[in-house]
Design a protein around this motif. Structure first.
Motif, PDB file in Angstrom:
ATOM      1  N   HIS A 186      30.310  17.098  -1.752  1.00  0.00           N
ATOM      2  CA  HIS A 186      28.932  16.873  -2.193  1.00  0.00           C
ATOM      3  C   HIS A 186      28.154  15.986  -1.234  1.00  0.00           C
ATOM      4  O   HIS A 186      28.736  15.157  -0.539  1.00  0.00           O
ATOM      5  CB  HIS A 186      28.933  16.172  -3.563  1.00  0.00           C
ATOM      6  CG  HIS A 186      29.615  16.948  -4.634  1.00  0.00           C
ATOM      7  ND1 HIS A 186      28.932  17.608  -5.615  1.00  0.00           N
ATOM      8  CD2 HIS A 186      30.931  17.200  -4.863  1.00  0.00           C
ATOM      9  CE1 HIS A 186      29.804  18.225  -6.410  1.00  0.00           C
ATOM     10  NE2 HIS A 186      31.018  17.995  -5.981  1.00  0.00           N
ATOM     11  N   CYS A 187      26.842  16.164  -1.280  1.00  0.00           N
ATOM     12  CA  CYS A 187      25.955  15.248  -0.568  1.00  0.00           C
ATOM     13  C   CYS A 187      26.073  13.893  -1.274  1.00  0.00           C
ATOM     14  O   CYS A 187      25.991  13.830  -2.494  1.00  0.00           O
ATOM     15  CB  CYS A 187      24.524  15.751  -0.653  1.00  0.00           C
ATOM     16  SG  CYS A 187      23.302  14.561  -0.096  1.00  0.00           S
ATOM     17  N   GLN A 188      26.284  12.843  -0.487  1.00  0.00           N
ATOM     18  CA  GLN A 188      26.474  11.538  -1.114  1.00  0.00           C
ATOM     19  C   GLN A 188      25.170  11.012  -1.737  1.00  0.00           C
ATOM     20  O   GLN A 188      25.202  10.222  -2.660  1.00  0.00           O
ATOM     21  CB  GLN A 188      26.986  10.554  -0.070  1.00  0.00           C
ATOM     22  CG  GLN A 188      27.908   9.514  -0.644  1.00  0.00           C
ATOM     23  CD  GLN A 188      28.641   8.753   0.435  1.00  0.00           C
ATOM     24  OE1 GLN A 188      28.049   7.982   1.174  1.00  0.00           O
ATOM     25  NE2 GLN A 188      29.923   9.003   0.553  1.00  0.00           N
ATOM     26  N   GLN A 189      24.024  11.502  -1.239  1.00  0.00           N
ATOM     27  CA  GLN A 189      22.747  11.031  -1.754  1.00  0.00           C
ATOM     28  C   GLN A 189      22.385  11.688  -3.073  1.00  0.00           C
ATOM     29  O   GLN A 189      22.018  11.022  -4.023  1.00  0.00           O
ATOM     30  CB  GLN A 189      21.629  11.335  -0.741  1.00  0.00           C
ATOM     31  CG  GLN A 189      21.788  10.642   0.592  1.00  0.00           C
ATOM     32  CD  GLN A 189      21.687   9.132   0.468  1.00  0.00           C
ATOM     33  OE1 GLN A 189      20.881   8.625  -0.317  1.00  0.00           O
ATOM     34  NE2 GLN A 189      22.507   8.419   1.221  1.00  0.00           N
ATOM     35  N   CYS A 190      22.461  13.031  -3.118  1.00  0.00           N
ATOM     36  CA  CYS A 190      21.927  13.734  -4.291  1.00  0.00           C
ATOM     37  C   CYS A 190      22.973  14.580  -5.014  1.00  0.00           C
ATOM     38  O   CYS A 190      22.640  15.261  -5.979  1.00  0.00           O
ATOM     39  CB  CYS A 190      20.745  14.601  -3.873  1.00  0.00           C
ATOM     40  SG  CYS A 190      21.210  16.020  -2.877  1.00  0.00           S
ATOM     41  N   ASN A 191      24.223  14.540  -4.553  1.00  0.00           N
ATOM     42  CA  ASN A 191      25.341  15.215  -5.228  1.00  0.00           C
ATOM     43  C   ASN A 191      25.334  16.737  -5.174  1.00  0.00           C
ATOM     44  O   ASN A 191      26.100  17.385  -5.877  1.00  0.00           O
ATOM     45  CB  ASN A 191      25.445  14.778  -6.697  1.00  0.00           C
ATOM     46  CG  ASN A 191      26.118  13.425  -6.812  1.00  0.00           C
ATOM     47  OD1 ASN A 191      26.905  13.051  -5.939  1.00  0.00           O
ATOM     48  ND2 ASN A 191      25.806  12.697  -7.855  1.00  0.00           N
ATOM     49  N   GLU A 217      21.414  19.682   7.415  1.00  0.00           N
ATOM     50  CA  GLU A 217      20.708  18.850   6.442  1.00  0.00           C
ATOM     51  C   GLU A 217      21.029  19.300   5.031  1.00  0.00           C
ATOM     52  O   GLU A 217      21.300  20.481   4.804  1.00  0.00           O
ATOM     53  CB  GLU A 217      19.188  19.012   6.620  1.00  0.00           C
ATOM     54  CG  GLU A 217      18.597  18.171   7.707  1.00  0.00           C
ATOM     55  CD  GLU A 217      17.103  18.430   7.836  1.00  0.00           C
ATOM     56  OE1 GLU A 217      16.545  19.176   7.005  1.00  0.00           O
ATOM     57  OE2 GLU A 217      16.494  17.886   8.761  1.00  0.00           O
ATOM     58  N   CYS A 218      20.942  18.367   4.103  1.00  0.00           N
ATOM     59  CA  CYS A 218      21.077  18.720   2.693  1.00  0.00           C
ATOM     60  C   CYS A 218      19.746  19.316   2.238  1.00  0.00           C
ATOM     61  O   CYS A 218      18.681  18.755   2.497  1.00  0.00           O
ATOM     62  CB  CYS A 218      21.421  17.481   1.878  1.00  0.00           C
ATOM     63  SG  CYS A 218      21.281  17.738   0.110  1.00  0.00           S
ATOM     64  N   HIS A 219      19.814  20.456   1.557  1.00  0.00           N
ATOM     65  CA  HIS A 219      18.609  21.137   1.103  1.00  0.00           C
ATOM     66  C   HIS A 219      17.880  20.317   0.039  1.00  0.00           C
ATOM     67  O   HIS A 219      16.659  20.379  -0.084  1.00  0.00           O
ATOM     68  CB  HIS A 219      18.990  22.507   0.530  1.00  0.00           C
ATOM     69  CG  HIS A 219      17.825  23.315   0.078  1.00  0.00           C
ATOM     70  ND1 HIS A 219      16.855  23.752   0.948  1.00  0.00           N
ATOM     71  CD2 HIS A 219      17.470  23.760  -1.147  1.00  0.00           C
ATOM     72  CE1 HIS A 219      15.948  24.440   0.263  1.00  0.00           C
ATOM     73  NE2 HIS A 219      16.292  24.459  -1.001  1.00  0.00           N
ATOM     74  N   GLY A 220      18.660  19.534  -0.707  1.00  0.00           N
ATOM     75  CA  GLY A 220      18.066  18.755  -1.795  1.00  0.00           C
ATOM     76  C   GLY A 220      17.315  17.542  -1.320  1.00  0.00           C
ATOM     77  O   GLY A 220      16.137  17.364  -1.651  1.00  0.00           O
ATOM     78  N   CYS A 221      17.965  16.681  -0.552  1.00  0.00           N
ATOM     79  CA  CYS A 221      17.348  15.394  -0.214  1.00  0.00           C
ATOM     80  C   CYS A 221      17.027  15.271   1.269  1.00  0.00           C
ATOM     81  O   CYS A 221      16.507  14.250   1.708  1.00  0.00           O
ATOM     82  CB  CYS A 221      18.253  14.249  -0.653  1.00  0.00           C
ATOM     83  SG  CYS A 221      19.812  14.187   0.243  1.00  0.00           S
ATOM     84  N   ARG A 222      17.308  16.319   2.020  1.00  0.00           N
ATOM     85  CA  ARG A 222      16.974  16.353   3.450  1.00  0.00           C
ATOM     86  C   ARG A 222      17.716  15.317   4.292  1.00  0.00           C
ATOM     87  O   ARG A 222      17.334  15.050   5.423  1.00  0.00           O
ATOM     88  CB  ARG A 222      15.458  16.189   3.671  1.00  0.00           C
ATOM     89  CG  ARG A 222      14.664  17.389   3.200  1.00  0.00           C
ATOM     90  CD  ARG A 222      14.802  18.520   4.199  1.00  0.00           C
ATOM     91  NE  ARG A 222      14.556  19.828   3.570  1.00  0.00           N
ATOM     92  CZ  ARG A 222      14.730  20.989   4.184  1.00  0.00           C
ATOM     93  NH1 ARG A 222      15.161  21.020   5.425  1.00  0.00           N
ATOM     94  NH2 ARG A 222      14.520  22.117   3.569  1.00  0.00           N
TER      95      ARG A 222
END
Ligand SMILES: [Zn+2]
Length: 178
Positions: free
Chosen positions: A30-35, A86-91
């Protein structure tokens, strides 16, 4: 995401999994910022220690490959052509994919490299979220894996011999009963 804090802390305190165990442990990355889910254990194929990256064959649609292509000038990425992920959710930046690299980095060409520092892992067995930086994703030496497979085969063979001898016993008994 279902986990409570106590489980999380407990899991972090536990001694780390055996070397290589992470590769057989079912987990999602998971993305650590937005999961958001970025990849999973079926796609992990190792790690690049000196770059602190998990190697993934596949990533989810929530990983965006940056359109700009960069050329590394120094350090690990010297003479590499790569794009950032990049994470699509939080960039937030979650890693990179190497398009072209000198032979020393041949193994990572076209592989998605997720920065362990930006990734969390949800471990299915223990229902807990841990930082990827606390885990190692190194491939087990092949001989070790082969030994394990050999042992599994031997155990199955023993079991089959046992079943066979039981069946033989039974057929002898039924002969007598005729
Ligand atoms: Zn994110």
């Amino acid at each position: 995401m279902e986990f409570n804090e106590s489980t999380l802390i407990k899991r972090v305190d536990e001694t780390k999994l055996d070397s290589g165990e992470e590769l057989t442990t079912r987990m999602t990355l998971h993305c650590q910022q937005c999961n958001r889910v970025l990849s999973d254990s079926f796609s992990i194929c190792g790690e690049v220690k000196y770059m602190d990256c998990v190697m993934c064959l596949k990533v989810t649609n929530d990983v965006v490959v940056s359109e700009s292509v960069e050329l590394g000038h120094k350090g690990d990425m010297a003479n590499c052509i790569y794009s950032s992920l990049e994470c699509h959710g939080c960039r937030s930046a979650v890693g990179k994919v190497v398009h072209s690299a000198p032979s020393r980095l041949a193994a990572v060409r076209s592989i998605f490299l997720l920065h362990k520092a930006n990734i969390s892992c949800y471990i299915f067995n223990s229902s807990s979220m841990v930082k990827a930086s606390t885990l190692t994703f190194e491939m087990k030496p092949l001989t070790k894996s082969l030994d394990e497979v050999k042992q599994q085969f031997k155990a199955q063979l023993d079991h089959m011999s046992l079943v066979k001898s039981r069946l033989a016993d039974r057929s002898v008994t039924s002969e007598f009963n005729k």
